[in-house]
Every structure is written in C-alpha cells, then in structure tokens.
Design a protein around this motif. Structure first.
Motif, short mmCIF file in Angstrom:
data_model
loop_
_atom_site.label_atom_id
_atom_site.label_comp_id
_atom_site.label_asym_id
_atom_site.label_seq_id
_atom_site.Cartn_x
_atom_site.Cartn_y
_atom_site.Cartn_z
N GLY A 52 0.79 -1.21 0.00
CA GLY A 52 0.00 0.00 0.00
C GLY A 52 0.82 1.26 0.00
N MET A 53 2.14 1.16 0.29
CA MET A 53 3.01 2.34 0.30
C MET A 53 3.45 2.76 -1.10
N GLY A 54 3.17 1.91 -2.10
CA GLY A 54 3.56 2.27 -3.45
C GLY A 54 5.05 2.43 -3.59
N ASP A 55 5.49 3.57 -4.18
CA ASP A 55 6.91 3.82 -4.39
C ASP A 55 7.65 4.10 -3.08
N LYS A 56 6.92 4.32 -2.00
CA LYS A 56 7.55 4.55 -0.71
C LYS A 56 7.77 3.25 0.06
N CYS A 57 7.45 2.13 -0.60
CA CYS A 57 7.63 0.82 0.03
C CYS A 57 9.07 0.66 0.51
N CYS A 58 9.24 0.00 1.66
CA CYS A 58 10.57 -0.18 2.24
C CYS A 58 11.50 -0.92 1.29
N LEU A 76 15.29 -7.57 -10.38
CA LEU A 76 16.38 -7.43 -11.34
C LEU A 76 16.50 -6.01 -11.86
N PHE A 77 15.43 -5.23 -11.73
CA PHE A 77 15.42 -3.88 -12.27
C PHE A 77 14.88 -2.90 -11.23
N LYS A 78 15.23 -1.68 -11.37
CA LYS A 78 14.68 -0.61 -10.53
C LYS A 78 13.52 0.04 -11.27
N ARG A 79 12.48 0.34 -10.52
CA ARG A 79 11.32 0.95 -11.16
C ARG A 79 11.67 2.29 -11.80
N SER A 80 12.64 2.98 -11.25
CA SER A 80 13.02 4.28 -11.79
C SER A 80 13.57 4.17 -13.20
N GLU A 81 13.98 2.93 -13.61
CA GLU A 81 14.52 2.73 -14.94
C GLU A 81 13.42 2.55 -15.99
#
Length: 625
Positions: A52-58, A76-81
């Motif tokens: 539920g924290m979305g991109d703020k997930c730990c 394997l990947f970062k969402r920011s990519e």
C-alpha cells in the motif's frame, strides 16, 4: 502469450486477486520456468501482494519491511529505470482504422474452392441454412472444429457462424431457471452464475455452484472466453466436463428447425444415441439451455479426475443429482452420470433405482460401489486404456460425492455430526492452490562495482527481453520471399515394409504444387546421410525401417497446400517378415547389429611406435598421495 494474458487481466481488473492471476494463466504452458518466476513477477499486481506504500515501500528503498537494512534483493530492475506509463499509448486497435461497423452487423458469406462460410444475423436465416445444409457445422469458438480441421484434416464444406443471431446470445431468468443461449461463452455463463450465487439463497444455487466449480477446470480461460456450452453439448465428447453435470441435472434444451418450429428436449436418459450423436435432428439448431434452480432437499455435486488439474481432458468425471424426502436423508430420486466410461456420457439407472427409498449412509455406499462395478464394467479393449484405474475412479468419485453431500446434510442437522468419520471428511475437499510464498534473492553488489565486472551480479538471459516484449524474430516472422515454396514431407505409415508403389500424380495435379521429390531424384551417393557413417537416407530407398520415415517431399506455394498435397501421395507397401519387436525374437532370427564392435582408426599405432626414435614410458600408482 504470457505477457498478453497478464495484460488482458489488468485491462479487465485494476487490482486482480491471486486467484484471478492463476486462472489467467491456465491456458499458458511454460516448459522452462515452472511458473515460479512468472508468478513471482506478476504477483506484485495483485491485491494480496501489492504494498500500500507504493513507491515509498521499504523494499523500493532497499530496506526490510519496517526499515531494517537488507543486503539482498528480489528484483532485477529498478522501477526508476522504467518508462512512465502513458495511457494514450495502449496497444489497442486504432479506432480511426475502423471506417464503418456496417459489415459487423450484416450477413456475410465467404467462399473458397472447398469451403463456404456463412455468418447469418437472423434466426430465420440460420434455420434456413440448416434446412438447406443439414450436415453443416455451427462454429462459435472454433475450439473443436478447428482442431479437427487442422490436425485431423477433416473437411466440412459448409460452416455457419451464428454469433450475430440474438436468440443464441440471450440470457434471461424465470422463477424456476436461468436460460442461456447456446452461443453464450462459457466465461459469460460463469460470470453470470457467480453473480447470482452471491445474490440468491444457497439452496437454490447448488446446480449453479456445481457448474462454476466444473467450469474452473474446463480447458483454459482463453478457451472459455470463446467456447460455448451449446458446442460442448452438440459435440458430445464422451469425456466432456459439462455433459455429466447437464445429464445428471436433466436440463431442458430449446431446439428449433425451419419445418418443425421450436421444441424442448431433456439431457437425461436417451439423449445421447451414440458416439458424438444425440436426439437433436441434423436440420435442427440448439437455441439454448435452461439451468434449473435447486430445492432445499436437492444436492448437486460433480468431480473430475485428469492427469493435471488445469487445462487437461478428463480421464473420468462424474456428477450426482440427488433429491431427499423433505427433512430427511432418505433418497427420493437420484441421477448419477459419468464421462469416460463409454462412447457417450452415461447414467447408472440400475444403481439409482436401488438407492431410492434408502437412507444416505455408509451401508448404502457399499451397495452402490458393488452396483456401479457391475453396471459400468468397461471392456478391456476400450479406447484410452487404464481400464482398472477408470473402473476404480467410478467408485472413488461417487464416494467423494457421498462425502460432500453428507457434510452438507450434517451441517443442516439432517444427519448427526459423527455420521461420517472425521478422517474421511477431507476426501470431499477440492484442491486449493496454496498461497505463493517462493522468492528468488540476489546478492547486492557494491554501487561502485564496474559495469564490466559480472561477479555477484544476476545476469538476464540474452534473449529474455526480446521474447518478453515480442520483438524476437522467429522463422514465421520472416517476410515471404518472391517465388518462395513450402516443403511438406510424405512420411511412412508402416514400420517395416517394402515400397511397391509411389504415385504423386494426384498431388501434382493441384494448382500451386510445383514438384515432388523422392529417392529416384537423387543418386545413391546424394541420398546417403549420416554424421560419420553415411548409413541413412534422405528419402527411403525401396524399404522403410520405421514409422514416419521420410519417403518424399512436396514443394508447393504455401504450407496448407503442401501438407494437403503430401496427404494425396499414394504409397503402397508390402509387409516384410519376420516382425521383430522383442529381444527374444531378435535372438531367434539372429538379428544382430552388424560389424559389432566398430572401431574408428586413423593411422597405424604399432608402426608409429616401432619407427619412433625415442619412446617414453611412465607408470602411475593408484591411491596414495
């Protein structure tokens, strides 16, 4: 295919459940991964697993849930990519390319040299077509006829697609039943019944619940999206998943014809008259099916046994529809139907007769087991084999039905709580997919580790991204070249025989067939192949030594034509004797592998040692340091 299944699921449900995810992949087979990494990746879309924290997930911040440090990662990947989601770039069919919807609402006819395809839009037009072409096949999802045409090479000169006829798409409800048009898809039936199960009293929806439980194991979701119940009934497969349910429930069918108008028939005793045949006449059309609402004293259950749970045909399946005398466990009437035990779905009327008036208890089960073994003997030569196992399944599936119904009677207070031993009750349960708990973790490397240093880094498969995005190029993706021909093989239908005649004249007479090749078109040397010893042939030369050996090849303008022409090549054989299929027969006929053992020798070793100026010898001891 797996990516598109997930895409379709997300288009239809913004936050799917894990059950939705599992159902979406029922029809996708993956022989490489065992599904673990697929489900591991896609589970993040589900409401059970999404944070539920979305991109703020730990975990996104590189910490354990709660803020602790974490030296491993499961991504394997970062969402920011990733590129940001742009709804305007969804790969839907461009609306501007659909100039008009008029053709979608009109009657259409497509003709080829061998097949005519009709798509009527009115019931009167459909009934007239069936009157003119009684043997025509009605096509909705093409899940049965498509297989017959492509793999069994059946030819149906007239095909009718009735999906634009409103009467075959009708869904309506009366006081005592729900009616589905024969062309309503299985997924639409499933969705409507699930909705009514939630809204109606449980006592009225037992047939509905039994139906949706069985539909869950009916092929895969992709098939259920297009297949219809009417096609399942009219195909009449002896291992149909739904026909035992419909037969035991004695559902009412609506049929119509141009000459006879409308009439009703029941899917009970006598409906199926033979293998894939029933009492509906060739000139008649199945319009729809009535699903009756059940009564408080009625119970309907069904079970299926297959080699795997999802997307597989049944070995044996069964359905039980029992009515009890009000407020008791005494059988008033019962119908027991089985699939996989005869050329058709069959009832067990003798067993049903002995059960009437008897209390529903363990003693009755013993009598039923004996009666079923006598009533459904299954001949030793029955297609499908596994005779003893299938006979055992008949008793096993009835016992499972007995446990399921007994549990409901106990819950209702009609039978005492200890009527069925506690250790047996779990036998009534269906399989429940356990919650996915697997994960694959990767060690995190230092941020300053050079890109060219692979140590400790997870490596993506070289072709994974192209395959997952659909960019990989396969043979069928290569554009056709000008003058390109397709080659289709003529294969042996005998395992050990002499070819006495090879005639390709009928195949060569087809327009678009360019040539036929066989051993006669090659020299003896050109026809020999093999990795070391050239002891095999490109084309069988006079004799065939195995089933499926290549005898010849047709070159034609396209794949379908080449394969059709290859089936027209006439090959006549003379069986060779003796037939040797066991070691004992090989010894008896002195059939040994020739020139055994074989040696590959290059040069003369003894001569080389004799002529050498110096020979070094060494010895080694086994063991020790």
């Amino acid at each position: 295919g797996i990516v598109m299944s997930m895409y379709a699921l997300l288009r239809n449900a913004a936050k799917p459940s894990m059950r939705d995810l599992e159902v979406a992949f029922q029809g996708n087979l993956c022989r490489c991964t065992g599904y673990r990494p697929i489900l591991e990746g896609y589970k993040t879309f589900t409401k059970e697993f999404a944070c539920g924290m979305g991109d703020k997930c730990c975990r996104v911040k590189g910490k354990e849930c709660g803020g602790g440090a974490n030296n491993t990662d499961d991504k394997l990947f970062k969402r920011s990519e990733f590129q940001p989601f742009d709804p305007s770039q969804e790969p839907i069919f461009p609306p501007e390319l659909q100039l008009t919807a008029a053709y979608d609402e009109e009657s259409l006819v497509f003709r080829s040299d061998r097949v005519t395809w009709y798509r009527p839009t009115r019931l009167e037009e459909l009934l007239q077509l069936k009157a003119d072409h009684p043997q025509a096949k009605l096509i909705v999802g093409n899940t049965e006829v498509g297989v017959e045409v492509k793999f069994k090479h059946f030819l149906y000169p007239v095909l009718i697609n009735p999906v634009k006829v409103p009467e075959l798409l009708e869904v309506c409800e009366t006081e005592d039943s729900i009616y589905f048009g024969a062309a309503v898809s299985l997924m639409d039936i499933d969705a409507y019944l699930r909705k009514r199960i939630e809204e109606m009293p449980e006592t009225q929806t037992r047939l509905f619940q039994c139906t949706v439980d069985m539909l869950h194991y009916f092929a895969g979701k992709q098939i259920r999206n297009v297949a219809c119940l009417g096609g399942n009934i009219m195909t009449g497969s002896p291992i149909s998943d739904m026909n035992p349910v419909l037969t035991a429930a004695d559902v009412r069918l609506e049929v119509a014809s141009r000459a006879g108008g409308r009439r009703s028939v029941h899917m009970g005793t006598g409906f199926f008259t033979g293998y894939r045949r029933n009492i509906i006449e060739a000139h008649e059309t199945l319009l729809g099916i009535h699903f009756q609402k059940t009564t408080p004293d009625q119970h309907v259950v069904a079970f299926k046994q297959a080699r795997r749970r999802d997307d597989d045909i049944a070995i044996v399946n069964s359905a039980v529809n029992v009515n009890f005398k009000p407020g008791t466990n005494v059988v008033k009437s019962i119908a027991i139907a089985f699939g996989g035990m005869a050329p058709t779905t069959v009832l067990a009327p003798n067993t049903s007769k002995l059960m009437v008036g008897q209390p529903w208890n363990h003693a009755l089960v013993e009598r039923v087991a004996e009666s079923l073994c006598q009533e459904l003997p299954l001949d030793a030569s029955a297609p499908g084999g596994m005779i003893a196992y299938r006979r055992a399944l008949v008793v096993s599936l009835f016992f499972k039905s007995y446990l399921a119904i007994s549990r409901k009677l106990c819950d209702a207070g009609i039978m005492p709580p200890d009527a069925v031993p506690q250790k047996d009750l779990s036998g009534a349960d269906k399989f429940h997919t356990p919650t996915l708990r697997s994960s694959q973790l990767f060690e995190r490397v230092a941020s300053n580790q050079p890109n060219h240093d692979p140590i400790g880094k997870p490596k993506v498969h070289a072709s994974a991204l192209k395959q997952a995005t659909g960019e990989a190029i396969y043979t069928d993706d290569i554009p056709r070249m000008d003058g390109e021909l397709y080659l289709a093989f003529v294969l042996s239908t005998k395992a050990h025989a002499k070819i006495t005649k090879l005639d390709a004249s009928e195949a060569l007479a087809l327009e678009g067939v360019e040539a036929f090749f066989s051993a006669q078109d090659l020299t003896e040397h050109q026809n020999e192949v093999g990795p070391v010893f050239h002891d095999e042939y490109v084309f069988a030369n006079g004799e065939v030594h195995c089933y499926g050996q290549i005898i010849g090849a047709i070159a034609a303008a396209n794949q379908t034509l080449a394969q059709r022409a290859a089936r027209l090549v006439r090959v006549e054989y003379s069986e060779l004797q003796p037939v040797i299929v066991t070691i004992e027969q090989a010894i008896e006929h002195k059939s040994y592998f020739p020139d055994y053992p074989r040696f590959l020798t290059k040069g003369d070793v003894e001569k080389a040692f004799a002529e050498a100026d110096h020979v070094y010898e060494s010895s080694c001891r086994m063991g020790g340091q």
